[in-house]
Design a protein around this motif. Structure first.
Motif, PDB file in Angstrom:
ATOM      1  N   MET A  35       8.817 -12.479  14.465  1.00 20.27           N
ATOM      2  CA  MET A  35       7.934 -11.347  14.785  1.00 20.27           C
ATOM      3  C   MET A  35       8.636 -10.015  14.553  1.00 20.27           C
ATOM      4  O   MET A  35       8.081  -9.089  13.989  1.00 20.27           O
ATOM      5  CB  MET A  35       7.485 -11.483  16.238  1.00 20.27           C
ATOM      6  CG  MET A  35       6.544 -10.383  16.701  1.00 20.27           C
ATOM      7  SD  MET A  35       4.933 -10.412  15.891  1.00 20.27           S
ATOM      8  CE  MET A  35       4.089 -11.561  16.959  1.00 20.27           C
ATOM      9  N   LEU A  65       8.706  -9.230  11.032  1.00 23.16           N
ATOM     10  CA  LEU A  65       7.398  -8.932  10.463  1.00 23.16           C
ATOM     11  C   LEU A  65       7.023  -7.450  10.618  1.00 23.16           C
ATOM     12  O   LEU A  65       6.457  -6.834   9.711  1.00 23.16           O
ATOM     13  CB  LEU A  65       6.345  -9.818  11.154  1.00 23.16           C
ATOM     14  CG  LEU A  65       4.960  -9.847  10.517  1.00 23.16           C
ATOM     15  CD1 LEU A  65       5.049 -10.363   9.096  1.00 23.16           C
ATOM     16  CD2 LEU A  65       4.032 -10.724  11.328  1.00 23.16           C
ATOM     17  N   VAL A  66       7.384  -6.915  11.801  1.00 23.83           N
ATOM     18  CA  VAL A  66       7.006  -5.513  12.079  1.00 23.83           C
ATOM     19  C   VAL A  66       7.622  -4.552  11.054  1.00 23.83           C
ATOM     20  O   VAL A  66       6.904  -3.790  10.401  1.00 23.83           O
ATOM     21  CB  VAL A  66       7.374  -5.121  13.528  1.00 23.83           C
ATOM     22  CG1 VAL A  66       7.144  -3.638  13.756  1.00 23.83           C
ATOM     23  CG2 VAL A  66       6.561  -5.943  14.495  1.00 23.83           C
ATOM     24  N   LEU A  78       5.911  -4.914   7.707  1.00 24.71           N
ATOM     25  CA  LEU A  78       4.578  -4.295   7.622  1.00 24.71           C
ATOM     26  C   LEU A  78       4.685  -2.788   7.529  1.00 24.71           C
ATOM     27  O   LEU A  78       3.982  -2.142   6.762  1.00 24.71           O
ATOM     28  CB  LEU A  78       3.744  -4.689   8.844  1.00 24.71           C
ATOM     29  CG  LEU A  78       3.111  -6.078   8.780  1.00 24.71           C
ATOM     30  CD1 LEU A  78       2.574  -6.482  10.133  1.00 24.71           C
ATOM     31  CD2 LEU A  78       1.994  -6.084   7.746  1.00 24.71           C
ATOM     32  N   ILE A  79       5.597  -2.238   8.334  1.00 27.27           N
ATOM     33  CA  ILE A  79       5.759  -0.774   8.309  1.00 27.27           C
ATOM     34  C   ILE A  79       6.237  -0.332   6.923  1.00 27.27           C
ATOM     35  O   ILE A  79       5.747   0.635   6.351  1.00 27.27           O
ATOM     36  CB  ILE A  79       6.745  -0.316   9.424  1.00 27.27           C
ATOM     37  CG1 ILE A  79       6.077  -0.546  10.776  1.00 27.27           C
ATOM     38  CG2 ILE A  79       7.126   1.155   9.253  1.00 27.27           C
ATOM     39  CD1 ILE A  79       6.969  -0.346  11.966  1.00 27.27           C
ATOM     40  N   ALA A 109       5.700  -1.875   4.184  1.00 30.17           N
ATOM     41  CA  ALA A 109       4.580  -2.018   3.240  1.00 30.17           C
ATOM     42  C   ALA A 109       3.635  -0.830   3.342  1.00 30.17           C
ATOM     43  O   ALA A 109       3.170  -0.299   2.339  1.00 30.17           O
ATOM     44  CB  ALA A 109       3.832  -3.308   3.534  1.00 30.17           C
ATOM     45  N   LEU A 110       3.377  -0.391   4.580  1.00 27.00           N
ATOM     46  CA  LEU A 110       2.489   0.769   4.771  1.00 27.00           C
ATOM     47  C   LEU A 110       3.095   2.016   4.147  1.00 27.00           C
ATOM     48  O   LEU A 110       2.422   2.802   3.496  1.00 27.00           O
ATOM     49  CB  LEU A 110       2.257   1.019   6.250  1.00 27.00           C
ATOM     50  CG  LEU A 110       1.154   0.195   6.923  1.00 27.00           C
ATOM     51  CD1 LEU A 110       1.190   0.396   8.417  1.00 27.00           C
ATOM     52  CD2 LEU A 110      -0.202   0.588   6.376  1.00 27.00           C
ATOM     53  N   HIS A 143       2.894   2.616   0.306  1.00 22.68           N
ATOM     54  CA  HIS A 143       1.599   2.612  -0.359  1.00 22.68           C
ATOM     55  C   HIS A 143       1.444   3.554  -1.528  1.00 22.68           C
ATOM     56  O   HIS A 143       1.114   3.147  -2.618  1.00 22.68           O
ATOM     57  CB  HIS A 143       0.498   2.885   0.661  1.00 22.68           C
ATOM     58  CG  HIS A 143      -0.121   1.607   1.064  1.00 22.68           C
ATOM     59  ND1 HIS A 143      -1.085   1.500   1.989  1.00 22.68           N
ATOM     60  CD2 HIS A 143       0.120   0.366   0.638  1.00 22.68           C
ATOM     61  CE1 HIS A 143      -1.414   0.239   2.117  1.00 22.68           C
ATOM     62  NE2 HIS A 143      -0.677  -0.466   1.326  1.00 22.68           N
ATOM     63  N   ALA A 144       1.683   4.822  -1.275  1.00 28.68           N
ATOM     64  CA  ALA A 144       1.431   5.792  -2.341  1.00 28.68           C
ATOM     65  C   ALA A 144       2.625   5.863  -3.275  1.00 28.68           C
ATOM     66  O   ALA A 144       3.406   6.789  -3.241  1.00 28.68           O
ATOM     67  CB  ALA A 144       1.147   7.148  -1.731  1.00 28.68           C
ATOM     68  N   GLN A 145       2.797   4.841  -4.053  1.00 31.08           N
ATOM     69  CA  GLN A 145       3.929   4.783  -4.962  1.00 31.08           C
ATOM     70  C   GLN A 145       3.452   4.847  -6.403  1.00 31.08           C
ATOM     71  O   GLN A 145       2.348   4.430  -6.718  1.00 31.08           O
ATOM     72  CB  GLN A 145       4.691   3.472  -4.760  1.00 31.08           C
ATOM     73  CG  GLN A 145       5.347   3.343  -3.400  1.00 31.08           C
ATOM     74  CD  GLN A 145       6.466   4.344  -3.189  1.00 31.08           C
ATOM     75  OE1 GLN A 145       7.281   4.560  -4.066  1.00 31.08           O
ATOM     76  NE2 GLN A 145       6.501   4.966  -2.038  1.00 31.08           N
ATOM     77  N   VAL A 146       4.325   5.324  -7.237  1.00 33.22           N
ATOM     78  CA  VAL A 146       4.023   5.296  -8.663  1.00 33.22           C
ATOM     79  C   VAL A 146       4.060   3.829  -9.100  1.00 33.22           C
ATOM     80  O   VAL A 146       4.969   3.105  -8.734  1.00 33.22           O
ATOM     81  CB  VAL A 146       5.086   6.092  -9.443  1.00 33.22           C
ATOM     82  CG1 VAL A 146       4.761   6.106 -10.924  1.00 33.22           C
ATOM     83  CG2 VAL A 146       5.182   7.494  -8.895  1.00 33.22           C
ATOM     84  N   PRO A 147       3.057   3.367  -9.867  1.00 33.01           N
ATOM     85  CA  PRO A 147       3.071   1.967 -10.260  1.00 33.01           C
ATOM     86  C   PRO A 147       4.270   1.639 -11.138  1.00 33.01           C
ATOM     87  O   PRO A 147       4.743   2.478 -11.902  1.00 33.01           O
ATOM     88  CB  PRO A 147       1.768   1.792 -11.031  1.00 33.01           C
ATOM     89  CG  PRO A 147       1.314   3.151 -11.325  1.00 33.01           C
ATOM     90  CD  PRO A 147       1.948   4.092 -10.377  1.00 33.01           C
ATOM     91  N   ARG A 181      -5.309  -5.186  -8.564  1.00 38.22           N
ATOM     92  CA  ARG A 181      -5.597  -4.056  -7.661  1.00 38.22           C
ATOM     93  C   ARG A 181      -6.513  -4.600  -6.574  1.00 38.22           C
ATOM     94  O   ARG A 181      -7.745  -4.689  -6.760  1.00 38.22           O
ATOM     95  CB  ARG A 181      -6.304  -2.926  -8.421  1.00 38.22           C
ATOM     96  CG  ARG A 181      -5.475  -2.311  -9.527  1.00 38.22           C
ATOM     97  CD  ARG A 181      -4.744  -1.069  -9.036  1.00 38.22           C
ATOM     98  NE  ARG A 181      -3.688  -0.667  -9.943  1.00 38.22           N
ATOM     99  CZ  ARG A 181      -3.784   0.297 -10.846  1.00 38.22           C
ATOM    100  NH1 ARG A 181      -4.915   0.941 -10.984  1.00 38.22           N
ATOM    101  NH2 ARG A 181      -2.757   0.624 -11.590  1.00 38.22           N
ATOM    102  N   ARG A 182      -5.906  -4.975  -5.459  1.00 40.57           N
ATOM    103  CA  ARG A 182      -6.624  -5.746  -4.444  1.00 40.57           C
ATOM    104  C   ARG A 182      -7.886  -5.100  -3.912  1.00 40.57           C
ATOM    105  O   ARG A 182      -8.857  -5.771  -3.626  1.00 40.57           O
ATOM    106  CB  ARG A 182      -5.690  -6.051  -3.275  1.00 40.57           C
ATOM    107  CG  ARG A 182      -4.809  -7.206  -3.628  1.00 40.57           C
ATOM    108  CD  ARG A 182      -4.078  -7.765  -2.450  1.00 40.57           C
ATOM    109  NE  ARG A 182      -3.081  -8.692  -2.986  1.00 40.57           N
ATOM    110  CZ  ARG A 182      -1.861  -8.812  -2.535  1.00 40.57           C
ATOM    111  NH1 ARG A 182      -1.464  -8.084  -1.518  1.00 40.57           N
ATOM    112  NH2 ARG A 182      -1.030  -9.670  -3.071  1.00 40.57           N
ATOM    113  N   GLY A 183      -7.873  -3.811  -3.729  1.00 44.17           N
ATOM    114  CA  GLY A 183      -9.025  -3.170  -3.084  1.00 44.17           C
ATOM    115  C   GLY A 183     -10.264  -3.075  -3.967  1.00 44.17           C
ATOM    116  O   GLY A 183     -11.344  -2.761  -3.483  1.00 44.17           O
TER     117      GLY A 183
END
Lengths: 406, 553
Positions: B1, B4-5, B8-9, B11-12, B15-19, B40-42
Motif C-alpha cells: 500500500m 502504491l501511494v 499514484l502520486i 502518475a498524477l 500527466h502533463a508531459q511531452v509525449p 490515448r486512453r481517454g
C-alpha cells in the motif's frame, strides 16, 4: 487512506475527459473552461459576436479591415513587431479570423507560458492603437484578400457566393472606411459582454480564473453605442441572394462550372442542420453534383454543359420536394450520435463545441431524438428554398457568353 | 500500500508531459505490413491512417495519375457493394468489364474521328451501350443517403496521393474498430473500384483547369525528367487511357502489404488491437512479382536555371533550390534555415522584404516539394508589392540568402526559430490526426517513423554554423531554379499573338517535357512570327491549330 487512493484512481481515469466549468467575470465576459492535463498546452478561443447592424451601409468590409488593423497596430506599450517577436519567441501561436457570426482569436501556448500569452492577447485585443499611417496599406491588403486574385476561379466564386450580396465588400466600400468608422466599430463591438472565452488544457479552474481576471479583467464595458438603423419595417427585404443576378467569373481556359449556395436561415434549428448535413451530401438525387458544407452554407457544384443552371436547380428542387423518410432520419440520428465520439480526437472541435454550447447553438440530444420527419423536411424545404439560393458560374469568357441567365 | 501511494502520486504528477517516442508501439505483421499504435486512453474514438509508400514518384509515364485515381476510386467512399461479394459482386465485376470495354472503344473511336471526322457512324451506338451498362451498374449501387458505411457509423474518411505515398485516413468511434479492420482488409483484397469511371472523369475534370501553374512550372524546370517534376495536367491522355483492369493491376503492386504502415491513435490498446489487425491485415496476400521501382537520379547541381513566363494573374517570383532528401544529414539544417528565413512574421524574409523594405506583399517558404524521399526543392514564393519589380525582389532575396550564408546568426533569432519548431512539435504530438500525419510522412519520406520525434531532438543540438554550412552548399546558384511570372495577361497583348502563344504552348506541352525548354521555345517562336505580316501570321496560326486535338483548339 482508501479514500485518498480512490480519489487518485478517479483522478487518473477522469483526467483525459475535459471537465467543463463556467464562470463570468464582473465585466460580463463569459468563460468556459475545459480542464485537461494530458499535455502541457493551453488553447484559448475568444469570440466576439458581430451583428449585421455593426456595419454601416456602404462600409462593407469594416470588420475585416478592423481585424487587419488590429493585427498590425502598436499596443500601448509595444510596437507591433515587438508583439510578434514576443509571441514567436515563446512559440505562442495567435491567429485572428473573421467568422460568419463574429471575430475570433485563437491562441495556443505551452502551459508554462500562459501568463505571457494571455498578456499579449489582451494587449492586442484591448490596448492596440490604430495607426492611421497603415490604414491605406491595410485597405489594399483587405481588398486583395477579398478579391483572392491568386486563388482558383471556383474558389473565388464560392467565397463570393457564401457572403450575402449586401455584405460583400467592394473596392468602393473599403475605400469609404475612415479611421473614425474603425474607432466607432471597435467601441461598439469590442465589449466583454459580447465576448465568450473558451479555455482548454493544462490549467485548473482557480488558475484559469486568476489568469483571465489578470489579463482581461480590466476590459471595461462602456455605455453601448447605438447600432445603425435597420431597414425600415414594411419595406420588403429581398432574400439573401435570391433576387440577385448570378455571379459570373471569367477565367480563360477554365472549363464551365456552375455553383449554387444555399444558406441556412438565421433561426435554423441546429438539430435539423446536423441531420441534414449528414443526409444531403450522399443523396443519390444529387448524383454528379459535388456537395460540400461550409458552416451554414451548402455549396453544390456541377460541371456544366448546356442547361447546367436548370440541371443543378432541378436536382436540388427534386431533393427538396422528395424529402427524407423515417428510416433515413433514424439512420442519420444514429450516425450523428456515434459521430460525437470523434470530437475527442480534435482539441479544436472541443473548443468549438463548448463555444456553440455557450451561444445556445449546440445540438441538444433530446431535441434531436424528438425531431420528426415532417419537421426535418420542413427544414430541408427552407434551406433549399429556390428563392434563397445564390447562383454563380465560372468558365472561359467565350463559353460564358453561351450560358443563359436563369 | 505504501508503495502504491507514491506511485499514484507520481502518475498524477506526470500527466502533463511531452509525449515520448516510446508512446509509439511498433509491430511487424507476417506479410510485412507494419503497425504503429499510440494509445490515448481517454479517447472514445480512434484515428487510423493507412500509408502505402511509393506515391506519384513511382508511377511510370503510362500510369501517371494512378495514385491520385486510387485515392479517389478506392478510398473516396466506402460503399457496401465494393465490400460484400455476396451482394451481386460477380454481376458487378462483369458489368465493370463491359464498361471498361465500351469506354476503351469510345476512346479509340474518338481518336479515329480526329483523323477522319466523317467516320462517326459507331459513336452513337457505343454511347448508348455505355449508358445502358452504367444504368445497370447504378441499379446495383445503394440507393439511399448515408449508404457510405463509415458515415453511417459516425465516422469519416479521406485519402490523398502525395509524391511519396498514398495516404488514407479514417476516424471512427472506438467500438467500430473491428468493423474498420474488416472493411479495410476487404477493400484491399477485393479492389472493386466500382466508381472507377466517375472517379476518373472527376480527376480529369479537376486537372483540366490546371491548379498552381507557376509551381508546376518550377518543379518541372528544377527537376526535369523526373516524376517529381511531372505535372499531371500534361498527362491527361495517359490518364484517360488508364483502364479499370490497369488500375487494379497497378493497385495490386502499389498497395501490397510490404509497402503498408497502419497507424492507430486513440482509445485502443495494443493488446486489444493487435489480434484484430493480425487477423484482417496480416492475411493480405503479398504479390509474387515484387519489383522495386527504379527511380531516375536527380542531380542537385544542374546549374542556375531561369524561366520567364506569362501565365496571367499577379507577378510572382518562384525560386527553388534542389536540396537533399530527408535522410540526408544536411536536411535538418536546411529545415532550420527555412524556419529562419520564412517561419513566422518576424523571420527574415517577411521582416525584411515585407515590413522593412516593403518590396513584397506576400512571402511563403516551403520545404520538401513535391516530396522528401528523393532530392527535392526548398521554394521561396514571393509576390512583389505594388510599384516594385520582380528583379528588385530577386536581388533582395539573393541578398538575404548571402546574409544567412555569411553573417553570424543572432542568438535571439535562433531561439525564436527553435521555439516555434518546438511548439509545432508539441501541437503535432497532441493532435491525433497531426501525429499520424507526422509519423506517416517520416516513414514515407525518411523510411523511419522515429524521425517524427528524432528531428526535434537533433534540432536542439544543432549549431548555427552547421546551418550556415548547409546553406552555402545547397542554397547556391548551381542548385537554383528561378521562375519569373510576368504580369502580362493575354488580354493586354495583341489577340492574335495571345492566341498564337496559347496554340504553341499546347503543341509543345505534348512534345517537350522540360518546362524551361518549352517556355524558351514558345517565346522564340513568337519573336520570329512577329516578323511576318498579320495575314501570314493568321495563316500560320490556322496551320498550327490544325495540329491540335479538337478539344484543345
Amino acid at each position: 487512506m482508501r479514500l485518498f487512493l480512490l480519489a487518485c484512481v478517479a483522478a487518473l481515469t477522469l483526467s483525459a475527459q475535459p471537465q467543463v466549468q463556467r464562470f463570468t467575470l464582473p465585466n460580463g465576459l463569459r468563460v468556459v473552461h475545459l480542464e485537461d492535463h494530458e499535455r502541457p498546452l493551453v488553447r484559448a478561443q475568444i469570440h466576439l459576436q458581430l451583428d449585421p447592424a455593426d456595419t454601416p451601409p456602404g462600409r462593407e468590409g469594416l470588420p475585416l479591415l478592423a481585424l487587419q488593423m488590429l493585427d498590425h497596430s502598436d499596443t500601448a506599450g509595444m510596437k507591433a513587431e515587438e508583439v510578434d517577436r514576443s509571441l514567436e519567441g515563446f512559440g505562442i501561436q495567435l491567429s485572428a479570423l473573421l467568422e460568419p457570426g463574429g471575430l475570433e482569436w485563437r491562441l495556443l501556448t505551452r502551459s508554462r507560458d500562459q501568463d505571457r500569452a494571455f498578456g499579449l492577447l489582451a494587449d492586442r485585443l484591448l490596448r492596440s492603437v490604430f495607426d492611421p499611417t497603415v490604414l491605406e496599406f491595410q485597405r489594399v491588403a483587405c481588398w486583395r484578400e477579398e478579391e483572392q486574385g491568386d486563388s482558383p476561379p471556383l474558389t473565388r466564386l464560392r467565397k463570393a457566393l457564401v457572403q450575402a450580396p449586401g455584405s460583400r465588400p467592394s473596392l468602393a466600400s473599403l475605400g469609404a472606411i475612415t479611421l473614425d468608422d474603425l474607432l466607432t466599430f471597435r467601441a461598439r463591438v469590442f465589449r466583454p459582454d459580447r465576448a465568450i472565452l473558451v479555455l482548454h488544457g493544462d490549467l485548473g479552474l482557480e488558475q484559469a480564473k486568476r489568469l483571465v481576471l489578470l489579463s482581461l479583467g480590466s476590459w471595461s464595458a462602456p455605455e453601448p453605442i447605438p447600432s445603425f438603423a435597420p431597414p425600415p419595417t414594411g419595406v420588403p427585404v429581398p432574400p439573401p441572394g435570391g433576387a440577385e443576378v448570378p455571379l459570373r467569373i471569367s477565367a480563360p481556359g477554365t472549363p464551365l462550372r456552375v455553383q449554387a449556395v444555399a444558406v441556412q436561415p438565421g433561426d435554423f434549428a441546429p438539430e435539423a442542420a446536423a441531420l441534414l448535413s449528414l443526409l444531403i451530401p450522399g443523396d443519390p438525387a444529387l448524383s454528379q453534383v459535388s456537395v460540400t458544407l461550409e458552416g451554414r452554407c451548402l455549396v453544390a457544384t456541377l460541371d456544366a454543359g448546356a442547361g447546367a443552371w436548370s440541371l443543378l436547380k432541378d436536382r436540388l428542387e427534386a431533393l427538396r420536394q422528395r424529402g427524407f423518410t423515417q428510416p433515413e432520419l433514424d439512420r442519420a440520428r444514429v450516425a450523428w450520435e456515434a459521430g460525437q465520439a470523434l470530437e475527442t480526437l480534435h482539441p479544436d472541435s472541443l473548443l468549438e463545441g463548448a463555444l456553440a454550447e455557450a451561444q445556445g447553438r449546440r445540438v441538444q440530444v433530446t431535441r434531436l431524438r424528438a425531431l420528426s420527419v415532417a419537421t426535418l423536411n420542413a427544414a430541408l424545404g427552407l434551406w433549399l428554398d429556390p428563392a434563397r439560393i445564390r447562383l454563380g458560374v465560372v468558365g472561359d469568357p467565350e463559353a460564358l457568353k453561351a450560358v443563359p441567365i436563369p | 500500500m505504501r508503495l502504491l501511494v507514491p506511485l499514484l502520486i507520481a502518475a498524477l504528477g506526470l500527466h502533463a508531459q511531452v509525449p515520448h517516442p516510446t508512446e509509439v508501439q511498433e509491430r511487424r505483421l507476417a506479410n510485412g505490413a507494419r503497425l504503429l499504435l499510440v494509445e490515448r486512453r481517454g479517447l472514445t474514438a480512434f484515428h487510423a491512417t493507412l500509408v502505402f509508400r511509393g506515391g506519384r514518384a513511382e508511377e511510370s509515364a503510362d500510369t501517371a495519375g494512378a495514385t491520385d485515381l486510387l485515392a479517389r476510386a478506392l478510398f473516396g467512399a466506402t460503399w457496401p457493394e465494393d465490400l460484400e461479394p455476396a451482394k451481386g459482386h460477380a454481376n458487378l465485376d462483369a458489368l465493370l468489364k463491359q464498361e471498361e470495354g465500351l469506354l476503351e472503344s469510345l476512346r479509340l473511336q474518338r481518336l479515329r474521328l480526329r483523323q477522319d471526322p466523317s467516320d462517326a457512324s459507331t459513336l452513337p451506338s457505343l454511347e448508348a451501350s455505355l449508358e445502358a451498362v452504367q444504368s445497370r451498374m447504378k441499379a446495383l449501387f445503394s440507393p439511399s443517403p448515408l449508404s457510405d458505411l463509415y458515415t453511417a457509423r459516425g465516422g469519416r474518411q479521406s485519402a490523398a496521393a502525395t509524391a511519396d505515398a498514398l495516404v488514407a485516413e479514417t476516424e471512427l468511434p472506438k467500438e467500430a474498430f473491428e468493423f474498420w479492420c474488416r472493411t479495410e482488409s476487404q477493400r484491399l483484397r477485393i479492389l472493386q473500384l466500382s466508381r472507377f469511371s466517375q472517379a476518373r472523369a472527376a480527376l480529369v475534370a479537376g486537372l483540366k483547369p490546371k491548379g498552381d501553374a507557376g509551381m508546376a512550372l518550377l518543379c518541372g524546370a528544377a527537376l526535369p525528367g523526373h516524376p517529381y517534376g511531372r505535372d499531371l495536367a500534361d498527362h491527361l491522355p495517359a490518364l484517360e487511357a488508364l483502364r479499370w483492369s490497369d488500375l487494379r493491376t497497378y493497385a495490386h503492386r502499389a498497395l501490397s502489404p510490404d509497402r503498408l504502415t497502419i497507424i492507430l491513435i486513440g482509445g485502443l490498446s495494443l493488446e486489444s488491437a493487435l489480434p484484430l489487425v493480425e487477423r484482417h491485415f496480416g492475411s493480405l496476400p503479398v504479390p509474387p512479382d515484387k519489383e522495386a521501382a527504379v527511380l531516375p537520379e536527380i542531380r542537385a547541381d544542374l546549374g542556375d536555371r531561369r524561366v520567364q513566363a506569362t501565365l496571367g494573374g499577379a507577378p510572382r517570383l518562384l525560386t527553388g533550390w534542389r536540396i537533399p532528401p530527408r535522410q540526408h544529414p544536411d536536411h535538418l539544417a536546411l529545415g532550420m534555415a527555412a524556419q529562419l528565413l520564412g517561419g513566422g512574421q518576424t523571420s527574415r524574409l517577411p521582416a525584411r522584404l515585407m515590413h522593412q523594405k516593403a518590396l513584397a506583399r506576400q512571402v511563403d517558404l516551403q520545404m520538401d516539394l513535391p516530396g522528401g524521399r528523393l532530392p527535392c526543392l526548398l521554394v521561396a514564393d514571393l509576390k512583389p508589392a505594388d510599384g516594385h519589380s520582380l528583379a528588385e525582389l530577386e536581388g533582395a532575396l539573393h541578398g538575404e540568402i548571402l546574409r544567412l550564408q555569411h553573417d553570424p546568426i543572432p542568438q535571439d533569432e535562433w531561439q525564436r526559430a527553435l521555439a516555434q519548431l518546438e511548439m509545432d512539435h508539441l501541437r503535432v504530438m497532441d493532435e491525433p490526426a497531426a501525429l499520424a500525419q507526422a509519423l506517416a510522412k517520416a516513414w514515407a519520406e525518411g523510411g523511419d517513423w522515429r524521425l517524427a520525434d528524432l528531428d526535434i531532438q537533433r534540432l536542439r543540438l544543432l549549431e548555427p554554423e552547421a546551418v550556415q554550412a548547409a546553406v552555402r552548399v545547397w542554397l547556391s546558384p548551381s542548385h537554383r531554379t528561378t521562375v519569373l511570372l510576368e504580369p502580362a495577361p493575354s488580354e493586354s497583348r495583341d489577340p492574335l499573338e495571345a492566341n498564337m502563344a496559347r496554340v504553341l504552348q499546347a503543341l509543345v506541352a505534348s512534345r517537350i517535357e522540360d518546362p524551361a525548354q518549352r517556355e524558351h521555345l514558345v517565346s522564340e517562336a513568337l519573336r520570329q512570327l512577329r516578323m511576318l505580316s498579320a495575314g501570314e501570321r493568321l495563316r500560320t496560326l490556322k496551320l498550327l491549330e490544325a495540329q491540335l486535338l479538337p478539344d484543345k483548339r
